[in-house]
Write an enzyme that holds these catalytic residues in place. Structure first.
Site, PDB file in Angstrom:
ATOM      1  N   GLY A   6       0.825  -1.206   0.000  1.00 34.35           N
ATOM      2  CA  GLY A   6       0.000   0.000   0.000  1.00 34.35           C
ATOM      3  C   GLY A   6       0.856   1.251   0.000  1.00 34.35           C
ATOM      4  NE  ARG A  14      -1.232  -5.086  -0.377  1.00 34.88           N
ATOM      5  CZ  ARG A  14      -1.715  -3.867  -0.273  1.00 34.88           C
ATOM      6  NH1 ARG A  14      -2.332  -3.318  -1.302  1.00 34.88           N
ATOM      7  NH2 ARG A  14      -1.612  -3.183   0.855  1.00 34.88           N
ATOM      8  CG  ASP A  17       2.727  -6.316   7.568  1.00 34.98           C
ATOM      9  OD1 ASP A  17       2.387  -5.903   6.438  1.00 34.98           O
ATOM     10  OD2 ASP A  17       1.909  -6.664   8.436  1.00 34.98           O
ATOM     11  CB  THR A  76       2.988   0.883   6.460  1.00 35.28           C
ATOM     12  OG1 THR A  76       1.653   0.578   6.877  1.00 35.28           O
ATOM     13  CG2 THR A  76       3.921   0.715   7.652  1.00 35.28           C
ATOM     14  CG  ASP A  96      -1.855   0.161   8.626  1.00 34.10           C
ATOM     15  OD1 ASP A  96      -2.830   0.932   8.651  1.00 34.10           O
ATOM     16  OD2 ASP A  96      -1.748  -0.785   7.822  1.00 34.10           O
ATOM     17  CG  ASP A 121       1.511  -2.342  10.905  1.00 34.70           C
ATOM     18  OD1 ASP A 121       2.379  -1.715  10.268  1.00 34.70           O
ATOM     19  OD2 ASP A 121       0.762  -3.175  10.368  1.00 34.70           O
ATOM     20  NE  ARG A 131      -5.979  -6.558   7.248  1.00 40.29           N
ATOM     21  CZ  ARG A 131      -5.126  -6.021   6.380  1.00 40.29           C
ATOM     22  NH1 ARG A 131      -5.555  -5.141   5.485  1.00 40.29           N
ATOM     23  NH2 ARG A 131      -3.845  -6.352   6.387  1.00 40.29           N
TER      24      ARG A 131
END
Length: 327
Positions: free
Chosen positions: A15, A76, A107, A130, A132, A134, A176
C-alpha cells in the site's frame, strides 16, 4: 564491516503511503553522494520479476519531495510469493549487476524481502513505509503522521456539522489490525470514544460513555472506529447504538483510502529523508536483512523478521488521557 556496494536497486511495495517519494529521493541522492549507482524498480516486486528497471540520477527525483503516492508505482505481487517468481526476480537483479536492494513498504513487503535475501544471499534493507505504524523497531513509520492529520482534519470538519445539528457521528478510519491512526486522530479531534482492534470495547461501555456525554449536554459526539475493531465496522456499531439510544441523530462517515493520499507532512518528509539516507549508509556498512527505523530520535537497525513479527503495542497512556478528556 564495510561492504563493497556499487549498485543499489530501490522499490516501493504494498500500500502506498505519503512520504514514499521522499524516501526514494533520499536513497537516490545518498547513493549519488557516496558514488553509488542507483536503479529504480517500477511496480514493486513485479517490476523486479519483469525487468522494469532503470538507472536514476539526481534530476530523476526532482520535485517529488512534496508528492503523495510513489512515482516508482507499487503493486502486490502474487508471483513473487512463489519460488519461481523470486528466481526470475533474482535473474533480473543480477542482469542489472545490482549489489543490494532497498525496499520501501510494510510488513508484507518486508516478509518478501527477507525470504528473497535468504534464498539468494542478497543484501537487503527495509524502509518502513506504511500509514498503519504497525512495525516494531521504529517509533513512527513513513506516512503515519500524514494519515493522522488527514483523519483529524476530516473529524474537525465533521464536528462542524455534528455541532450544528447535535448529531452523533461514527467516523471509520483505517486500521485493520491496529488502532494507531484511530487513537491519534481521536485525541487530536476531540472524540468522545475510540474503538480499536487491540481493546475489547463492549457495546455497554460505549453506551455508558455516550449517556454520560448526553447528561453533560454535549452538543456533538464523535466516535472514531478503526476498521478492524471487534464490535464490527462503523455502520454495524451505529446500528447497534441506534437500537439502544434512539434519541441520537446518528450519521456514519468512512474515510477509507482518503487517508493514503495527499502531500506528506513535514514530519513524514524529514522521517523519510533520514531513513532513506540511513538505508544507503547501512548497506555501505555491511548491514543486511534489517529494517532501518528511528527510536528516541536515533537511527536504529532491527532484524527485519523481528520488525514484522514483534507486536507493536499501543501506548496505554494515550487511552488514559483520552478518557480524561472525553467528559
Amino acid at each position: 564491516m564495510a561492504s563493497n556496494i556499487k549498485r543499489i536497486g530501490v522499490l516501493t511495495s504494498g500500500g502506498d503511503a505519503p512520504g514514499m517519494n521522499a524516501a526514494v529521493r533520499a536513497v537516490v541522492r545518498a547513493c549519488i553522494y557516496y558514488d553509488i549507482e542507483v536503479f529504480g524498480i517500477y511496480k514493486g516486486y513485479d517490476g523486479l520479476i519483469n525487468g522494469n528497471i532503470e538507472q536514476l540520477f539526481v534530476r530523476s527525483v526532482s520535485n517529488i519531495l512534496s508528492r503523495g503516492g510513489t512515482f516508482l508505482l507499487s503493486a502486490r505481487s502474487q508471483e513473487f510469493r512463489t519460488k519461481a517468481g523470486r528466481k526470475k526476480a533474482f535473474e533480473n537483479f543480477k542482469s542489472h549487476n545490482l549489489d543490494a536492494l532497498v525496499v520501501v513498504g510494510g510488513d508484507g513487503s518486508f516478509t518478501g524481502a527477507d525470504i528473497f535475501s535468504q534464498e539468494f544471499d542478497v543484501p537487503v534493507i527495509g524502509v518502513p513505509g506504511t500509514i498503519d505504524n504497525d512495525l516494531a523497531g521504529t517509533d513512527f513509520t513513513i506516512g503515519f503522521d500524514t494519515a493522522c492529520n488527514t483523519a483529524r482534519e476530516a473529524i474537525d470538519k465533521i464536528r462542524d456539522t455534528a455541532s450544528s445539528h447535535e448529531r452523533l457521528f461514527f467516523v471509520e478510519v483505517m486500521g485493520r489490525d491496529t488502532g494507531f491512526i484511530a487513537v491519534n486522530s481521536a485525541i487530536g479531534g476531540g472524540a468522545v470514544a475510540m474503538i480499536v482492534p487491540e481493546h475489547n470495547w463492549t457495546l455497554e461501555k460505549l453506551i455508558r460513555r455516550l449517556q454520560k456525554g448526553a447528561s453533560n449536554q454535549k452538543a456533538s459526539n464523535i466516535v472514531v472506529v478503526a476498521e478492524g475493531c471487534q464490535l464490527g465496522n462503523a455502520y454495524d456499531i451505529a446500528g447497534q447504538v441506534k437500537e439502544r439510544l434512539d434519541y441520537f441523530d446518528i450519521r456514519v462517515t468512512v474515510l477509507g483510502h482518503l487517508q493514503r493520499g495527499g502531500s506528506p507532512t513535514t514530519m513524514d518528509r524529514v522521517l523519510a529523508s533520514r531513513l532513506g539516507v540511513a538505508a544507503v549508509e547501512g548497506l555501505k556498512q555491511g548491514q543486511s536483512k534489517v529494517m532501518v527505523g528511528i527510536i528516541n530520535n536515533q537511527i536504529a537497525y532491527t532484524n527485519i523478521h523481528e520488525a514484522v513479527k514483534t507486536e507493536k503495542r499501543l501506548d496505554s497512556e494515550e487511552f488514559r488521557v483520552a478518557k480524561i478528556l472525553s467528559i
